[in-house]
Enzyme design. Structure first.
Site, PDB file in Angstrom:
ATOM      1  N   ASN A 284       0.811  -1.224   0.000  1.00 54.75           N
ATOM      2  CA  ASN A 284       0.000   0.000   0.000  1.00 54.75           C
ATOM      3  C   ASN A 284       0.845   1.276   0.000  1.00 54.75           C
ATOM      4  OD1 ASN A 284      -2.637  -1.312   0.151  1.00 54.75           O
ATOM      5  ND2 ASN A 284      -2.021  -1.898   2.216  1.00 54.75           N
ATOM      6  N   GLU A 337      -9.452   8.888   0.406  1.00 59.70           N
ATOM      7  CA  GLU A 337      -9.073   9.705   1.557  1.00 59.70           C
ATOM      8  C   GLU A 337      -8.534  11.035   1.052  1.00 59.70           C
ATOM      9  OE1 GLU A 337      -5.958   7.823   3.747  1.00 59.70           O
ATOM     10  OE2 GLU A 337      -4.599   7.706   2.031  1.00 59.70           O
ATOM     11  N   ASN A 339      -5.372  13.685   1.918  1.00 60.76           N
ATOM     12  CA  ASN A 339      -4.144  13.972   2.652  1.00 60.76           C
ATOM     13  C   ASN A 339      -3.992  15.479   2.784  1.00 60.76           C
ATOM     14  OD1 ASN A 339      -3.043  11.273   3.094  1.00 60.76           O
ATOM     15  ND2 ASN A 339      -2.870  11.194   0.883  1.00 60.76           N
ATOM     16  N   PHE A 397       9.312  -7.694  -2.239  1.00 62.92           N
ATOM     17  CA  PHE A 397       9.257  -6.371  -2.871  1.00 62.92           C
ATOM     18  C   PHE A 397       9.851  -5.280  -1.998  1.00 62.92           C
ATOM     19  CE2 PHE A 397       5.751  -8.397  -5.291  1.00 62.92           C
ATOM     20  CZ  PHE A 397       6.343  -8.314  -6.536  1.00 62.92           C
TER      21      PHE A 397
END
Length: 716
Positions: A284, A337, A339, A397
């Site tokens: 994420n 969302e 920010n 990753f």
């Protein structure tokens, strides 16, 4: 300088002093103009009223970034730092610097009382929080307001409204912004989480109500994943934000993550600065971003921008902010969302709009209105940001890496390349903070031009001392699905279902790597024979060599000769010829040359001598064995090195702090069972058993600090 004045003539001493002061100024002004794009749409009005001094409540690259704009505006800066950052670049760049405390963020950058004390002591008129740390702390913003100090960001009420995901969703619905179906309340415990997830229908997203930056977020596709996701996300959220409240909502499979940059002032003006595509993510957290998005047409851009502006107006929002959306394949988009701060990836918006977002934030905080309207917002060219991390991309990753940068060269000599960093050669990547080294931003007239420039810049980036993710970044940028623009937030798992194992060489690249290796050894031999005071100098230099090269455990026969007249190395690789131009110096880093009339960039990461030769070619590292053919014949008589059996122990893959121990001495565990949780660089890492067995000993407890390769658990 007084001792110099007494020893040297006044003229010489004065000249040396001027040179010394100039060196100090150049160090402080590092990167002011040299690695920044022109802000073609945003000149600084030096006659406009401004703050005299601002404090930057942050560290590393974002602190350096803010200082650059403050210098453009003629504003003095105050840096703050932890003891771990005492030698950091941002500390030297600022006009003043004050230590906050110990390395842990809670004792330094998150220590509100200490930061407020520094603001009072230095007389700073405003505070820029950057991103992370205190940037979305409403109580901190409110306290500054009560002190009469400007917060270079939105109001405390706007931060509160958008900082809580439950409240932000309610406000978005009131502003008629599209929202994702989910549970509009706080999840009380694991069982409650399971109940909600089953009602919504898997897959679901479990995420921290006060979260951001990918922390405290997990995708669950069944009950077991929901239980584990709730537990890990709750712990991560409490550690990162001091708030462990969670919410659950429908996870939109394979969406695009598209965000709209907004700017609002205190005079009722609000504009959107186009979009950024941020779909390439791991855990994420974003890896590669670009602006604009290949997915949006003008109609969709206008619709998303209008909804973002509507939300800002509902909040009475002023300053820079980002409204994030998820878009499905049918072009439906949903509010994710907002920010209420400067985003990490803001430079790509600056590139395509020509606006300096930090400049605009400072102006807005001072009370000035925007000098442009929506119709003045440009959309010029294409920009790509690659986040360069200190981590090993072949391990999930990105397993974080710590260490000292013993060689570090940014590719900012390439036009239209910008590197926002807060490190330099000798800097240390520590366990205490996010492992990002820099943001590599490349801007071109078209998307393909921006991709090609990014690839060239990554090939030219020299980083030694820590593991890094350049190989993964380069592989993505040249992967057909990415190049076509067919991407989603599931991109990494789809393209690399078994994880990233490094670049797979095709026949052409394999030939080029081997030809370069042979040319390096031949060139080193020629150089050695040219040294003075050696017997070799009396002999005629050789014109041909025979090598045995081993790459990926495959033996390769190579005959190479040197054509003095054309200054070419001509290599025969398993019978196929390759031509390497002799126009490079082995001491350079990176090294530019041509192979078969193709421009190549490589780095020599070991001494150019027989045996193991380490080359970084097109972003990836290759360990080759290069021997004279006669020496290679004897290798079959060498004993094989035995491998250490690690199946009977669990070792720490990185330095960190043990947050949980999930086993006991004497208990039986199965392969894949969680044994410990180690927190490193603000992420919770669940460590699993590699094999089934009985626990013999546990060498750590909750709160223990561990180093890489420490043995945590042993099996019988």
């Amino acid at each position: 300088m007084s001792s110099l004045n007494s020893l040297l003539r006044p003229g010489i001493a004065s000249h040396l002093k001027r040179l010394w002061l100039r060196k100090v100024e150049l160090t402080k002004a590092r990167g002011v103009q040299t690695n920044a794009f022109d802000y073609f749409n945003d000149s600084v009005d030096l006659e406009e009223s401004k703050f005299a001094k601002i404090l930057i409540a942050n560290r590393s690259e974002i602190a350096c970034r803010i200082i650059r704009t403050a210098r453009r505006m003629g504003i003095k800066t105050v840096a703050v730092y932890s003891t771990a950052d005492s030698s950091s670049v941002h500390v030297r760049m600022a006009d003043e610097a004050v230590c906050l405390g110990a390395p842990a963020a809670r004792d330094s950058y998150l220590n509100v009382e200490r930061v407020l004390a520094v603001i009072r002591d230095t007389g700073a008129e405003a505070v820029h929080p950057g991103y992370g740390f205190l940037s979305e702390n409403a109580a901190f913003a409110a306290e500054l307001e009560s002190m009469g100090v400007a917060f270079i960001g939105p109001s405390a009420s706007a931060i509160r409204g958008m900082g809580d995901k439950l409240e932000s969703k309610r406000l978005a619905m009131e502003a008629q912004v599209n929202t994702i179906p989910g549970f509009d309340g706080v999840v009380s415990d694991e069982e409650h989480c399971l109940e909600i997830a089953r009602n919504i229908g898997y897959p679901v997203m479990i995420k921290a109500s006060a979260g951001g930056g990918g922390k405290g977020m997990r995708i669950a596709r069944n009950d077991n994943e929901a239980r584990e996701g709730f537990r890990l996300s709750t712990s991560e959220a409490a550690s990162s934000f001091g708030d462990d409240r969670m919410l659950v909502e429908k996870f939109i499979d394979s969406p695009r993550h598209i965000e709209i940059q907004v700017l609002g002032d205190n005079h009722g003006n609000t504009v959107y600065l186009n979009e950024r595509e941020c779909s390439i993510q791991r855990r994420n957290q974003k890896v590669i971003e670009e602006a604009p998005s290949v997915f949006l047409d003008e109609e969709m851009r206008r619709a998303m921008g209008s909804q973002a502006v509507a939300l800002c107006r509902r909040l009475g929002y002023s300053s820079a902010g980002t409204v994030e959306f998820l878009a499905d394949s049918a072009r439906n988009f949903y509010f994710l969302e907002m920010n209420t701060r400067l985003q990490v990836e803001h430079p790509i918006t600056e590139c395509i709009t020509g606006l300096d977002l930090v400049h605009q934030m400072i102006r807005i905080a001072k009370g000035h209105p925007l000098k442009f309207s929506q119709s003045d917002v440009a959309l010029r060219g294409w920009a790509i940001e690659s986040r360069v991390y200190a981590e090993d991309p072949t391990k999930g990753f990105g397993l974080p890496s710590v260490g000292r940068l013993y060689q570090y060269i940014e590719p900012t000599h390439i036009p239209q390349v910008r590197c926002d960093s807060g490190v330099e050669e000798g800097s240390e990547i520590s366990v205490y903070y996010d492992p990002m080294i820099s943001k590599l931003v490349c801007c071109g007239r078209t998307r393909q031009e921006a991709i090609d420039l990014s690839v060239k810049a990554l090939d030219s980036y020299v980083i030694r001392g820590v593991a890094h993710n350049i190989a993964l970044l380069r592989d993505i940028l040249t992967e057909p699905q990415f190049v076509s623009g067919n991407i989603s937030t599931a991109y990494l798992s789809q393209v690399y279902p078994s994880g990233f194992s490094g670049r797979q060489l095709d026949a052409k690249a394999r030939k080029h790597v081997c030809a370069l290796a042979a040319a390096i050894l031949a060139k080193a031999d020629l150089r050695a024979r040219s040294f003075v005071n050696t017997n070799n100098r009396r002999k005629s230099p050789p014109t041909s060599w025979q090598f045995a090269i081993t790459l990926h455990n495959s033996p390769i026969s190579c005959n190479i000769r040197y054509a003095h007249s054309s200054r070419l190395f001509i290599a025969s690789i398993d019978g196929e010829e390759a031509f390497v131009a002799d126009d490079f110096n082995l001491s350079q880093s990176p090294i530019y040359t041509k192979v078969d009339d193709t421009d190549v960039v490589f780095q020599l990461n070991s001494e150019p001598q027989f045996g193991n030769l380490k080359i970084r070619f097109e972003g990836s590292d290759y360990d080759l064995s290069v021997l004279p053919k006669s020496a290679h014949e004897y290798m079959k008589f060498m004993p094989e090195k035995s491998l250490t059996d690690t199946s009977k122990r669990l070792v720490a893959p990185m330095p960190g702090v043990v947050k949980a121990v999930s086993c006991e001495v004497g208990c039986q565990v199965v392969k894949g069972q969680e044994l410990c949780i180690v927190e490193a660089m603000k992420m919770q890492n669940s460590l699993l058993a590699d094999a089934s067995g009985k626990i013999k000993s546990i060498n750590v407890k909750v709160g223990s600090n561990v180093s890489k390769d420490d043995v945590l658990v042993e099996f019988e």
